[in-house]
Design a protein around this motif. Structure first.
Motif, PDB file in Angstrom:
ATOM      1  N   ALA A 157       3.029 -27.883   1.078  1.00  0.00           N
ATOM      2  CA  ALA A 157       1.784 -28.577   0.724  1.00  0.00           C
ATOM      3  C   ALA A 157       0.983 -27.787  -0.304  1.00  0.00           C
ATOM      4  CB  ALA A 157       0.945 -28.814   1.978  1.00  0.00           C
ATOM      5  N   TRP A 180       5.285 -34.907  -2.657  1.00  0.00           N
ATOM      6  CA  TRP A 180       4.551 -33.962  -1.834  1.00  0.00           C
ATOM      7  C   TRP A 180       3.371 -34.617  -1.132  1.00  0.00           C
ATOM      8  CZ3 TRP A 180       7.556 -29.989  -1.341  1.00  0.00           C
ATOM      9  CH2 TRP A 180       8.357 -29.585  -2.398  1.00  0.00           C
ATOM     10  N   ALA A 215       1.072 -36.515   1.681  1.00  0.00           N
ATOM     11  CA  ALA A 215       0.944 -36.317   3.131  1.00  0.00           C
ATOM     12  C   ALA A 215       1.936 -37.207   3.869  1.00  0.00           C
ATOM     13  CB  ALA A 215      -0.487 -36.613   3.574  1.00  0.00           C
ATOM     14  N   LEU A 256       5.478 -35.653   3.591  1.00  0.00           N
ATOM     15  CA  LEU A 256       5.607 -34.464   4.431  1.00  0.00           C
ATOM     16  C   LEU A 256       5.596 -34.830   5.914  1.00  0.00           C
ATOM     17  CD1 LEU A 256       3.366 -32.008   2.395  1.00  0.00           C
ATOM     18  CD2 LEU A 256       5.859 -31.978   2.568  1.00  0.00           C
ATOM     19  N   CYS A 257       4.789 -35.807   6.295  1.00  0.00           N
ATOM     20  CA  CYS A 257       4.740 -36.238   7.700  1.00  0.00           C
ATOM     21  C   CYS A 257       6.014 -36.976   8.101  1.00  0.00           C
ATOM     22  CB  CYS A 257       3.506 -37.096   7.956  1.00  0.00           C
ATOM     23  SG  CYS A 257       2.001 -36.113   7.952  1.00  0.00           S
ATOM     24  N   SER A 298       2.529 -31.455  10.978  1.00  0.00           N
ATOM     25  CA  SER A 298       2.614 -31.684   9.528  1.00  0.00           C
ATOM     26  C   SER A 298       1.249 -32.074   8.976  1.00  0.00           C
ATOM     27  CB  SER A 298       3.650 -32.761   9.206  1.00  0.00           C
ATOM     28  OG  SER A 298       4.938 -32.326   9.552  1.00  0.00           O
ATOM     29  N   VAL A 345      -0.863 -30.101   6.162  1.00  0.00           N
ATOM     30  CA  VAL A 345      -1.363 -30.762   4.949  1.00  0.00           C
ATOM     31  C   VAL A 345      -2.873 -30.571   4.829  1.00  0.00           C
ATOM     32  CG1 VAL A 345      -1.729 -33.018   3.867  1.00  0.00           C
ATOM     33  CG2 VAL A 345       0.522 -32.427   4.763  1.00  0.00           C
ATOM     34  N   ARG A 388      -4.614 -28.603   1.820  1.00  0.00           N
ATOM     35  CA  ARG A 388      -5.646 -29.185   0.944  1.00  0.00           C
ATOM     36  C   ARG A 388      -6.895 -28.326   0.917  1.00  0.00           C
ATOM     37  NH1 ARG A 388      -4.914 -35.608   2.408  1.00  0.00           N
ATOM     38  NH2 ARG A 388      -3.071 -35.882   1.094  1.00  0.00           N
TER      39      ARG A 388
END
Length: 183
Positions: free
Chosen positions: A60, A113, A115, A118-119, A162, A166, A170
């Motif tokens: 992330a 990339w 959220a 990635l989740c 995840s 993220v 951020r």
């Protein structure tokens, strides 16, 4: 290795910083594993998937190839120093979790990339862990419905951890960690 494929010192230092902090989280999760299996085995998947944090957080923040595996390895070294009894588990997390995270990023050609992406990778990892460790723990300690719930919570745990990664990534980005990074 071409210049584009080289991993910069800056990236390695960021991986190291993330690895130290998440290694401490992994050590805590390792320490909580035994008591969780004894007291509330249905929740083990949530504790287990905490080990996904290093790779997702590195991805992330850095959005580059190999950072999940590198950060997982560094986190495993830190966790092993604080909880040496679990060194095998931490190294297995490097291979399994870091491998799944790198594989998922590679499927996205290291260009996705978000959220959600990635989740989704976290959910895939949760499925893999749920159908292996979750089933083994569940079948030993739970009725059939508890085993199903345990697997479901492992999948949910992969997504939740995840999301945590993220959100932290951020926040680190807003704090300027990636401001001068050219990835």
């Amino acid at each position: 290795m071409s210049p584009k494929q080289r991993i910069s010192t800056r990236v390695l230092l960021i991986c190291a910083a993330i690895g130290v902090v998440t290694g401490l989280v992994s050590a805590l999760a390792g320490a909580l594993s035994g008591p969780t299996i004894i007291v509330a085995p249905v929740l083990y998947g949530i504790v287990l998937t905490a080990h996904a944090l290093p790779g997702v957080l590195a991805q992330a923040v850095l959005r580059e190839p190999w950072v999940a595996l590198i950060t997982h390895l560094l986190a495993a070294l830190v966790a092993s120093a604080t909880q040496p009894a679990f060194i095998g588990s931490y190294l297995a997390a490097v291979v399994i979790m870091g491998g799944v995270q790198e594989g998922w990023a590679a499927i996205g050609r290291y260009r996705r990339w978000s959220a959600g992406w990635l989740c989704t990778g976290g959910a895939i990892l949760g499925v893999i862990l749920g159908l292996t460790a979750g089933l083994i723990i569940g079948m030993k300690h739970l009725p059939w419905w508890g085993t199903i719930l345990s697997v479901a919570l492992t999948i949910i745990g992969g997504v939740v951890w995840s999301l945590v990664a993220v959100a932290v990534g951020r926040a680190l980005g807003r704090a300027g960690l990636t401001r001068t990074h050219r990835g």
